[in-house]
Design an enzyme around this catalytic site. Structure first.
Site, PDB file in Angstrom:
ATOM      1  N   GLY A  13       0.813  -1.199   0.000  1.00 50.23           N
ATOM      2  CA  GLY A  13       0.000   0.000   0.000  1.00 50.23           C
ATOM      3  C   GLY A  13       0.848   1.251   0.000  1.00 50.23           C
ATOM      4  O   GLY A  13       2.073   1.199  -0.223  1.00 50.23           O
ATOM      5  N   ALA A  14       0.176   2.363   0.273  1.00 56.56           N
ATOM      6  CA  ALA A  14       0.865   3.651   0.225  1.00 56.56           C
ATOM      7  C   ALA A  14       1.880   3.809   1.340  1.00 56.56           C
ATOM      8  O   ALA A  14       2.828   4.585   1.223  1.00 56.56           O
ATOM      9  CB  ALA A  14      -0.164   4.780   0.293  1.00 56.56           C
ATOM     10  N   GLY A  16       3.552   1.142   2.976  1.00 54.91           N
ATOM     11  CA  GLY A  16       4.520   0.081   3.182  1.00 54.91           C
ATOM     12  C   GLY A  16       4.085  -1.241   2.588  1.00 54.91           C
ATOM     13  O   GLY A  16       3.120  -1.331   1.815  1.00 54.91           O
ATOM     14  N   VAL A  18       3.007  -5.284   3.232  1.00 56.61           N
ATOM     15  CA  VAL A  18       2.392  -6.184   4.202  1.00 56.61           C
ATOM     16  C   VAL A  18       2.824  -7.609   3.895  1.00 56.61           C
ATOM     17  O   VAL A  18       2.639  -8.099   2.774  1.00 56.61           O
ATOM     18  CB  VAL A  18       0.858  -6.068   4.190  1.00 56.61           C
ATOM     19  CG1 VAL A  18       0.251  -7.004   5.234  1.00 56.61           C
ATOM     20  CG2 VAL A  18       0.428  -4.633   4.462  1.00 56.61           C
ATOM     21  N   ASP A  63     -10.329   3.371   9.304  1.00 57.10           N
ATOM     22  CA  ASP A  63     -10.425   3.615   7.871  1.00 57.10           C
ATOM     23  C   ASP A  63     -11.312   2.514   7.319  1.00 57.10           C
ATOM     24  O   ASP A  63     -10.831   1.497   6.826  1.00 57.10           O
ATOM     25  CB  ASP A  63      -9.034   3.605   7.243  1.00 57.10           C
ATOM     26  CG  ASP A  63      -9.086   3.822   5.735  1.00 57.10           C
ATOM     27  OD1 ASP A  63     -10.130   4.311   5.244  1.00 57.10           O
ATOM     28  OD2 ASP A  63      -8.100   3.500   5.060  1.00 57.10           O
TER      29      ASP A  63
END
Length: 274
Positions: A13-14, A16, A18, A63
Site C-alpha cells: 500500500g501507500a 509500506g 504487508v 479507515d
C-alpha cells in the site's frame, strides 16, 4: 522480528509492504507491516507514528472500507489497515480532516471539518452496506471535490436548515455545486428491500448527530429479516493454504496473452477440497 518467520507477501500500500508471517512460538499466522522510508535521515513520518499509535490504542476512529474488512479463519470480522485512522480523544479537540478513504469519507470531512465525532465511521458503514448491495461503490469520486459533488448530486443539496452548522464548515464557501434535488432511494439501491433502504438511509445523513448509533443499528429490523444472519459456527471458512493455490505458478511476462490466460483458466478450474 526474531519472534516471527516471514512466509510470503500479502500486499503493498501507500505506507509500506504487508507480509504474511508466523509467530515462531505459538504457530499463529500474523500480518507484518514493513514500512518504507524515502529518506531515513528525515526521521519517521508522522503517518507511520500515527498508525502505530492507533494500533496500540485500538479504540479509535477507523479507515472503514470493504478492502479493510477481513474475515478470519474462525469467521471473525476484523478491521485492518489503520493507515488513515485517527486516535479519537475528545469532540472538542481539532483533528485532521484527511482521514478515511475518499469514497467512504463523511461530508463534514469533505468540507474540511476539524471537529468531528465517531459518526464519520457511521457514514462509512452506510457506504459499505450500499456497496454490498449494489456491488459497486455508491460515491466513487476521483478527487475530494468530485467526491463531494457526487454526494451532493446523489443525496441532494444540503442547506443550513437540513444540516445545521453547514455554512460554518471551513471549506463551505470555497466551492459551490449546481442545485440537486437528489436521487430516490430506489435509484440509489435498486432492488433493495425496505429493511436495507431503511438501514442505509439512517447512516447516510448529512447531520452527523442524526446518524444511527452502532448499538441501535444492531437491533434494526434489517438484522431480523429473512435471510437471517448465520451463526459464526455456520459461516463458510477458507481451507488452509487456499491463497497458495493461486501462487504456485509464475507467469512469463513475454508469454503470448492467449497462452497466459489458458494457463490461468486451468488453474482456476483446478479441483478444490470443498
Amino acid at each position: 522480528m526474531e519472534m516471527f518467520k516471514v512466509m510470503g507477501k500479502i500486499g503493498e500500500g501507500a505506507h509500506g509492504l504487508v507480509l504474511r508471517g508466523r509467530h515462531i512460538v505459538s504457530g499463529h499466522d500474523v500480518a507484518l507491516k514493513k514500512v518504507t522510508f524515502k529518506k531515513f535521515e528525515d526521521g519517521i513520518p508522522n503517518s507511520v507514528l500515527r498508525e502505530i499509535k492507533a494500533l496500540r490504542e485500538l479504540d479509535s476512529d477507523y479507515d472503514l472500507k470493504p478492502a479493510n474488512l477481513l474475515v478470519s479463519r474462525d469467521g471473525v470480522l476484523k478491521i485492518a489497515d489503520l493507515g488513515l485512522a485517527r486516535i479519537f480523544w475528545s469532540e472538542t479537540r481539532p483533528y485532521s480532516h484527511q482521514v478515511a478513504t475518499r469514497w467512504y469519507r463523511a461530508p463534514e470531512l469533505l468540507y474540511g471539518a476539524r471537529h468531528y465525532t465517531h459518526a464519520v465511521d457511521l457514514w462509512a458503514v452506510g457506504c459499505i452496506l450500499a456497496e454490498m448491495h449494489n456491488r459497486h461503490p455508491l460515491f466513487p469520486g476521483e478527487t475530494d471535490i468530485e467526491q463531494l459533488a457526487i454526494v451532493v448530486r446523489t443525496l441532494g443539496t444540503p442547506t443550513e436548515e437540513s444540516w445545521p452548522g453547514l455554512t460554518k464548515l471551513p471549506d463551505y464557501n470555497k466551492i459551490t455545486f449546481p442545485h440537486s434535488p437528489g436521487l430516490s432511494w430506489r435509484k440509489m439501491l435498486p432492488g433493495a428491500c425496505p429493511e436495507v433502504v431503511g438501514l442505509v438511509r439512517r447512516f447516510l445523513l448529512y447531520p452527523a448527530g442524526h446518524r444511527l448509533p452502532a448499538e441501535k443499528a444492531l437491533v434494526h429490523p434489517y438484522f431480523f429479516t429473512e435471510p437471517l444472519p448465520c451463526l459464526v459456527s455456520a459461516m463458510p471458512k477458507p481451507e488452509d493454504g487456499h491463497r497458495q493455490r493461486f501462487k504456485r505458478t509464475e507467469y512469463n511476462v513475454d508469454m503470448p496473452a492467449d497462452q497466459m490466460f489458458q494457463a490461468l483458466n486451468s488453474l482456476l478450474a483446478a479441483p478444490t477440497d470443498n
